[in-house]
Design a protein around this motif. Structure first.
Motif, PDB file in Angstrom:
ATOM      1  N   PHE A 103      57.919  62.914  20.650  1.00 38.49           N
ATOM      2  CA  PHE A 103      57.912  64.140  19.842  1.00 38.49           C
ATOM      3  C   PHE A 103      58.393  65.306  20.701  1.00 38.49           C
ATOM      4  N   PRO A 104      59.702  65.379  20.980  1.00 39.28           N
ATOM      5  CA  PRO A 104      60.215  66.414  21.897  1.00 39.28           C
ATOM      6  C   PRO A 104      59.965  67.842  21.412  1.00 39.28           C
ATOM      7  N   ASN A 105      59.777  68.021  20.120  1.00 39.53           N
ATOM      8  CA  ASN A 105      59.525  69.356  19.578  1.00 39.53           C
ATOM      9  C   ASN A 105      58.050  69.586  19.275  1.00 39.53           C
ATOM     10  N   GLY A 106      57.211  68.718  19.780  1.00 33.25           N
ATOM     11  CA  GLY A 106      55.784  68.844  19.524  1.00 33.25           C
ATOM     12  C   GLY A 106      55.416  68.381  18.128  1.00 33.25           C
ATOM     13  N   LEU A 107      54.207  68.694  17.704  1.00 35.24           N
ATOM     14  CA  LEU A 107      53.718  68.236  16.401  1.00 35.24           C
ATOM     15  C   LEU A 107      53.563  69.363  15.386  1.00 35.24           C
ATOM     16  N   GLU A 108      53.946  70.577  15.771  1.00 35.98           N
ATOM     17  CA  GLU A 108      53.757  71.705  14.869  1.00 35.98           C
ATOM     18  C   GLU A 108      54.506  71.519  13.554  1.00 35.98           C
ATOM     19  N   GLY A 109      55.651  70.828  13.596  1.00 41.72           N
ATOM     20  CA  GLY A 109      56.446  70.612  12.387  1.00 41.72           C
ATOM     21  C   GLY A 109      56.021  69.397  11.587  1.00 41.72           C
ATOM     22  N   ASN A 110      54.994  68.697  12.049  1.00 42.80           N
ATOM     23  CA  ASN A 110      54.518  67.493  11.369  1.00 42.80           C
ATOM     24  C   ASN A 110      52.995  67.591  11.229  1.00 42.80           C
ATOM     25  N   PRO A 111      52.520  68.380  10.293  1.00 47.20           N
ATOM     26  CA  PRO A 111      51.078  68.650  10.207  1.00 47.20           C
ATOM     27  C   PRO A 111      50.220  67.418   9.968  1.00 47.20           C
ATOM     28  N   VAL A 112      50.724  66.427   9.223  1.00 45.35           N
ATOM     29  CA  VAL A 112      49.933  65.224   8.948  1.00 45.35           C
ATOM     30  C   VAL A 112      49.637  64.486  10.251  1.00 45.35           C
ATOM     31  N   VAL A 113      50.690  64.250  11.041  1.00 44.63           N
ATOM     32  CA  VAL A 113      50.508  63.558  12.323  1.00 44.63           C
ATOM     33  C   VAL A 113      49.687  64.413  13.270  1.00 44.63           C
ATOM     34  N   ARG A 114      49.928  65.703  13.225  1.00 43.66           N
ATOM     35  CA  ARG A 114      49.210  66.609  14.139  1.00 43.66           C
ATOM     36  C   ARG A 114      47.697  66.544  13.911  1.00 43.66           C
ATOM     37  N   TYR A 115      47.274  66.512  12.655  1.00 45.89           N
ATOM     38  CA  TYR A 115      45.839  66.459  12.368  1.00 45.89           C
ATOM     39  C   TYR A 115      45.275  65.053  12.515  1.00 45.89           C
ATOM     40  N   LEU A 116      46.128  64.053  12.422  1.00 45.51           N
ATOM     41  CA  LEU A 116      45.676  62.684  12.653  1.00 45.51           C
ATOM     42  C   LEU A 116      45.391  62.438  14.133  1.00 45.51           C
ATOM     43  N   PHE A 117      46.125  63.101  15.006  1.00 44.74           N
ATOM     44  CA  PHE A 117      45.971  62.879  16.446  1.00 44.74           C
ATOM     45  C   PHE A 117      44.528  63.114  16.925  1.00 44.74           C
ATOM     46  N   PRO A 118      43.907  64.265  16.644  1.00 37.48           N
ATOM     47  CA  PRO A 118      42.534  64.449  17.123  1.00 37.48           C
ATOM     48  C   PRO A 118      41.529  63.531  16.430  1.00 37.48           C
ATOM     49  N   ILE A 119      41.803  63.156  15.172  1.00 35.97           N
ATOM     50  CA  ILE A 119      40.894  62.228  14.486  1.00 35.97           C
ATOM     51  C   ILE A 119      40.937  60.865  15.156  1.00 35.97           C
ATOM     52  N   ILE A 120      42.158  60.375  15.409  1.00 35.00           N
ATOM     53  CA  ILE A 120      42.304  59.081  16.090  1.00 35.00           C
ATOM     54  C   ILE A 120      41.778  59.181  17.518  1.00 35.00           C
ATOM     55  N   GLY A 121      42.063  60.313  18.160  1.00 35.89           N
ATOM     56  CA  GLY A 121      41.577  60.510  19.525  1.00 35.89           C
ATOM     57  C   GLY A 121      40.063  60.457  19.587  1.00 35.89           C
ATOM     58  N   THR A 122      39.387  61.023  18.583  1.00 34.36           N
ATOM     59  CA  THR A 122      37.930  60.986  18.534  1.00 34.36           C
ATOM     60  C   THR A 122      37.426  59.557  18.413  1.00 34.36           C
ATOM     61  N   LEU A 123      38.040  58.776  17.534  1.00 34.20           N
ATOM     62  CA  LEU A 123      37.646  57.374  17.370  1.00 34.20           C
ATOM     63  C   LEU A 123      37.854  56.594  18.664  1.00 34.20           C
ATOM     64  N   VAL A 124      38.963  56.868  19.346  1.00 31.37           N
ATOM     65  CA  VAL A 124      39.251  56.196  20.614  1.00 31.37           C
ATOM     66  C   VAL A 124      38.184  56.528  21.649  1.00 31.37           C
ATOM     67  N   ILE A 125      37.821  57.810  21.740  1.00 34.60           N
ATOM     68  CA  ILE A 125      36.807  58.248  22.705  1.00 34.60           C
ATOM     69  C   ILE A 125      35.455  57.600  22.402  1.00 34.60           C
ATOM     70  N   ILE A 126      35.084  57.547  21.131  1.00 32.68           N
ATOM     71  CA  ILE A 126      33.811  56.937  20.745  1.00 32.68           C
ATOM     72  C   ILE A 126      33.754  55.478  21.184  1.00 32.68           C
ATOM     73  N   VAL A 127      34.800  54.728  20.863  1.00 36.17           N
ATOM     74  CA  VAL A 127      34.818  53.304  21.187  1.00 36.17           C
ATOM     75  C   VAL A 127      34.843  53.073  22.691  1.00 36.17           C
ATOM     76  N   THR A 128      35.643  53.859  23.412  1.00 38.70           N
ATOM     77  CA  THR A 128      35.756  53.628  24.858  1.00 38.70           C
ATOM     78  C   THR A 128      34.472  54.016  25.594  1.00 38.70           C
ATOM     79  N   LEU A 129      33.792  55.052  25.122  1.00 38.97           N
ATOM     80  CA  LEU A 129      32.504  55.403  25.727  1.00 38.97           C
ATOM     81  C   LEU A 129      31.470  54.316  25.442  1.00 38.97           C
ATOM     82  N   ALA A 130      31.415  53.873  24.197  1.00 35.02           N
ATOM     83  CA  ALA A 130      30.456  52.830  23.825  1.00 35.02           C
ATOM     84  C   ALA A 130      30.766  51.512  24.527  1.00 35.02           C
TER      85      ALA A 130
END
Length: 222
Positions: A103-130
């Motif tokens: 994503f050379p231009n970042g995620l500002e132009g793709n709001p769906v992916v941009r908001y999915l990133f922290p949601i997926i990131g949260t799930l990843v953090i939960i699983v890896t901590l557990a």
């Protein structure tokens, strides 16, 4: 080779895959620029104030907390603590570099992916901590604080300790000018409780891979 050394090597091998995956979750928070979990925001604040890359500020923060716990409670420190302290930062930088190529231009132009990133990131953090906590081979810096507050001082769960830790770090991060937003809120309200839910469900499997009995884990009984 002694049985103790074989046990440490086995647990380390089980733990190692968790590090790049956990770094992926942190990098997803950072790249979305919607605010990360408060610990990530805290590290971003350090990065903003010092000008050093995010991965290296993460490493410096983890090592600093590790040094403090050498004096507070060195029993929490083991091979896993060292591996996480030095391993997470470089992998965060690698994931961020990969995202910048995709994503050379970042995620500002793709709001769906941009908001999915922290949601997926949260799930990843939960699983890896557990995943890594039941291995009982030392814990990473953030969890030293969360477990000390939640389980040792308050005699409650890891999640309670993490809520309090996150609250303090969130305030400090804001004072340092770190970004916060949707991702911060998702992480703050979901990670602690998520780990409390997932951890006991996967702990028996992880401990079986390590060749230990659930009752032998001090991390589960601390």
């Amino acid at each position: 080779m002694s049985d103790r050394m074989k046990d440490i090597i086995r647990r380390t091998l089980v733990m190692l895959p968790d590090i790049p995956v956990m770094a992926l979750g942190v990098a997803m928070y950072t790249f979305a620029n919607l605010g990360g979990d408060p610990f990530t925001s805290f590290q971003q604040g350090i990065s903003l104030r010092t000008g050093i890359p995010m991965g290296y500020s993460s490493m410096a923060c983890n090592i600093g907390i590790l040094i403090i716990f050498l004096f507070i409670n060195r029993k929490m420190i083991h091979v896993g603590s060292i591996v996480f302290s030095f391993g997470l930062g470089p992998f965060i930088n690698l994931w961020l570099a990969l995202f910048e190529k995709i994503f050379p231009n970042g995620l500002e132009g793709n709001p769906v992916v941009r908001y999915l990133f922290p949601i997926i990131g949260t799930l990843v953090i939960i699983v890896t901590l557990a995943y890594y906590l039941p291995i009982d081979l030392g814990i990473q810096a953030l969890d030293m604080i969360a477990i000390t507050i939640g389980e040792k001082l308050l005699h409650k769960t890891y999640g309670w300790g993490l809520y309090i830790t996150y609250g303090v770090m969130f305030v400090i991060a804001i004072l340092m000018g770190a970004p916060w937003g949707f991702g911060t809120l998702v992480a703050t309200f979901c990670v602690g409780k998520g780990v409390d839910i997932v951890r006991p469900r996967i702990a028996p499997t992880i401990q079986k891979w390590c060749g230990i009995k659930p009752a032998a884990s001090t991390a589960e009984n601390s």
